[in-house]
Structure formats: structure tokens, C-alpha cells
Design an enzyme around this catalytic site. Structure first.
Site, PDB file in Angstrom:
ATOM      1  N   SER A 112       0.830  -1.206   0.000  1.00 46.78           N
ATOM      2  CA  SER A 112       0.000   0.000   0.000  1.00 46.78           C
ATOM      3  C   SER A 112       0.861   1.252   0.000  1.00 46.78           C
ATOM      4  CB  SER A 112      -0.891  -0.005   1.242  1.00 46.78           C
ATOM      5  OG  SER A 112      -1.498   1.258   1.450  1.00 46.78           O
ATOM      6  N   TYR A 114      -2.572  -0.222   9.987  1.00 41.36           N
ATOM      7  CA  TYR A 114      -2.677  -0.802   8.653  1.00 41.36           C
ATOM      8  C   TYR A 114      -1.357  -0.666   7.901  1.00 41.36           C
ATOM      9  CZ  TYR A 114      -4.064  -1.218   3.745  1.00 41.36           C
ATOM     10  OH  TYR A 114      -4.140  -1.577   2.419  1.00 41.36           O
TER      11      TYR A 114
END
Length: 335
Positions: free
Chosen positions: A135, A160
């Protein structure tokens, strides 16, 4: 018992009923690959949407679906033992930056334990290429623009992001020790038809159509490198066709996959309003924990290696999404 495919190359796609997993699986099936897909079908967002995606995949004779979780090592081992899997594309993960602040345990289980299980099976069954979703969040609050794969990424500002950076380190370790060729994909704000309902384009469109206010963080003064789903899938497909990294010492590579053209959030909202023919009621809020001011992908490595760069503009991508949204939810023209 699992059906054992024969002949064509088999790709194991985790998170196949998710947004990117669905689109990639469909593309691979259209290109005549055999796809074995796994998804735990959790209720993080609307299960009807996941089921509708899945129903479009199961129509293909070269697709096999297993409902289950990559945290279940016994199940994964069985799948690998019964199928000669050529390649793994690991897209299964607990998504969402803000959700990670409230439910960190979900991220540890799926994004770390499940990821490691998948790597263990790649090692044991000698998979030719392991591709996985990372990501843009790994860049944290990076002030150097655009973000390059060579930048420091050791200061994540969300749970995350920390799990995604851990994925990259785990993949590197397995590539180094066991020579598992691996390719990481640092994805930048993917959007488009069949997208996740917790993402900005979906939530804004839904709220505006239903006369609800939209939450605009940092007064809309943020920039995101919005990347259309077709461009993401084309990039992954070309990386699959290109084959695994060739470095003999550590067969490992990371790519940014972004549009390379960040948009200010306020302008993104204007494009949605223009396409809907309706103004949003905006509720301005401060910057949220875990958010960053700007994301911007340097995609030179990707362009050089696959001879492709994203081509769908935000203007066109938003138009395509809203067309899908109205059709899927049967929104009348008067709205």
C-alpha cells in the site's frame, strides 16, 4: 474434495471476492488462466456486493472458489497439496486505515498471520512467483514528493500501514532465505466500479444521491493519487506475464502502482457533483489520525519494466463509476 485442474497455468488469488481480487480474477479468466480463489467473505462491508462479484466469477469454467481464510494454515496447505499452483496473487487483507485504529487484532490476524501462512505454502510447494498487495500507506507522512520505491518507509503512521510494511519485510526474508520470487505492489487509492463502499468515491456518491452530508477531512486540502481499477489490473497482468524478478541473490521487487497525477480532494468532489448534477452538503472535519496530506506515486520503475502507465483520467473514471453505481443500485434518472 477440491477439483484438480490440469493443463493451463493455475493462479491462486486470495481475496478473490474483494474489489481488486474480483477484477483481477475476471481478467485472468478472460485471458484463459485457471484461477483458484479464496475469500473468507467477512462482513467488513456489504456482503451482497461481495456475493454479486463472486457470482460473476463462478460462471467461468476455469474458476474454482473456496470459502475460507488464509489464517487457516491447514486449509491453505490442503489447497496447495491438491493443486500444482504456479503463482500466487495475495490480495486478501483487512483493509482500511481508520478501522485499524479500532480493530488492530483483525489486521494482525489477516495481514500478518495469514500472509505468513501463504508464504509458508509458497515455500513448501515451490511456487514460481508470489505477488502481493502492499500500500502507498507505507510511505507514512513522507514529505518527499513523488514517493519513490527507494524512499525510507520505516515510520508508518497507522496500524494498517505497519502491517503492510511488515508484509514487504516478510516477503523479502522469504525471497532471501528460500529464493521465493516475490513482487510487492504499493497501490495508490484504487477506485472504480464494484469498489469498496468505505472508500471516498463510493461514500461521497452514495451520500450525495441520498441527500446526506459528506465528511470532508482537513477542509478538503488533501491530495490523493487516485488510480482507476483497470489501470491497476493491467499493471498486475503485465507483471504476471513478465514473470518473476530475475535477481539471483534476492529475487524481490517492489513497484508503485499509481496514476502519477494527484488530485486535490475538493476537486475530486467537484467532479462527482458535476457528474451527478447535484451539490454535496459538506461537513468539514480535521485531519484524522493515520491520514496523510498527500500521496503521489513515482512510477518510473513500473513504466520501464512493463511498458505501461495508467491512462484513465479521474474525469473518465468517476463517470464510469457513477454509471455503474446507478445501474447496480437501480437509481432512476431523476436522481
Amino acid at each position: 474434495m477440491l477439483e484438480i485442474f490440469t493443463g493451463k497455468k493455475k493462479i491462486f488469488v486470495t481475496g478473490c471476492a474483494g474489489f481488486i481480487g474480483f477484477h483481477l480474477s475476471k481478467r485472468l479468466l478472460d485471458e484463459d488462466f485457471q484461477v483458484i480463489g479464496i475469500d473468507n467473505m467477512n462482513d467488513y462491508y456489504d456482503l451482497n456486493l461481495k456475493n454479486d462479484r463472486l457470482n460473476r466469477l463462478v460462471k467461468h469454467q476455469n474458476f474454482q472458489f473456496i470459502k475460507g481464510s488464509i489464517e487457516n494454515l491447514e486449509l491453505l496447505d490442503y489447497i496447495f497439496s491438491q493443486n500444482k499452483i504456479d503463482m500466487v496473487v495475495n490480495l486478501a487483507a483487512q483493509a482500511g486505515v481508520r478501522y485499524s485504529l479500532e480493530h488492530p487484532e483483525s489486521y494482525i490476524q489477516s495481514n500478518l498471520a495469514g500472509f505468513t501462512n501463504t508464504l509458508e505454502c509458497c515455500k513448501k510447494y515451490k511456487v514460481n512467483h508470489f505477488i502481493y498487495a502492499s500500500s502507498s500507506s507505507v510511505y507514512g507522512d513522507n514529505r518527499k514528493i513523488p514517493f519513490s520505491e527507494d524512499d525510507r518507509v520505516d515510520r508508518p503512521i497507522s496500524i494498517y500501514a505497519a502491517t503492510k510494511r511488515a508484509n514487504e519485510l516478510l516477503a523479502y526474508s522469504y525471497s532471501s532465505i528460500y529464493k521465493i520470487p516475490s513482487t510487492g505492489l504499493r497501490l495508490f487509492t484504487v477506485y472504480g466500479p464494484w469498489g469498496r463502499p468505505d472508500m471516498a468515491l463510493f461514500t461521497f456518491t452514495d451520500a450525495i444521491i441520498n441527500n446526506q452530508p459528506i465528511e470532508v477531512y482537513n477542509n478538503g486540502n488533501m491530495k490523493r493519487d487516485f488510480t482507476y481499477i483497470d489501470d491497476v489490473v493491467e499493471s498486475i497482468y503485465r507483471l504476471i506475464k513478465k514473470g518473476p524478478p530475475k535477481n539471483t541473490r534476492v529475487p524481490y521487487k517492489i513497484y508503485n502502482i499509481g496514476h502519477n497525477a494527484p488530485l486535490r480532494l475538493n476537486y475530486f468532489i467537484e467532479l462527482i457533483e458535476e457528474e451527478l448534477g447535484k451539490k454535496a452538503v459538506k461537513k468539514y472535519l480535521p485531519m484524522q489520525p493515520g491520514d496523510v496530506q498527500e500521496t503521489f506515486a513515482d512510477i518510473e520503475e513500473l513504466e520501464n519494466d512493463i511498458n505501461y502507465s495508467p491512462i484513465v483520467t479521474a474525469e473518465e473514471g468517476i463517470k464510469r463509476f457513477i454509471r455503474w453505481y446507478k445501474e447496480y443500485y437501480q437509481i432512476s434518472k431523476k436522481n
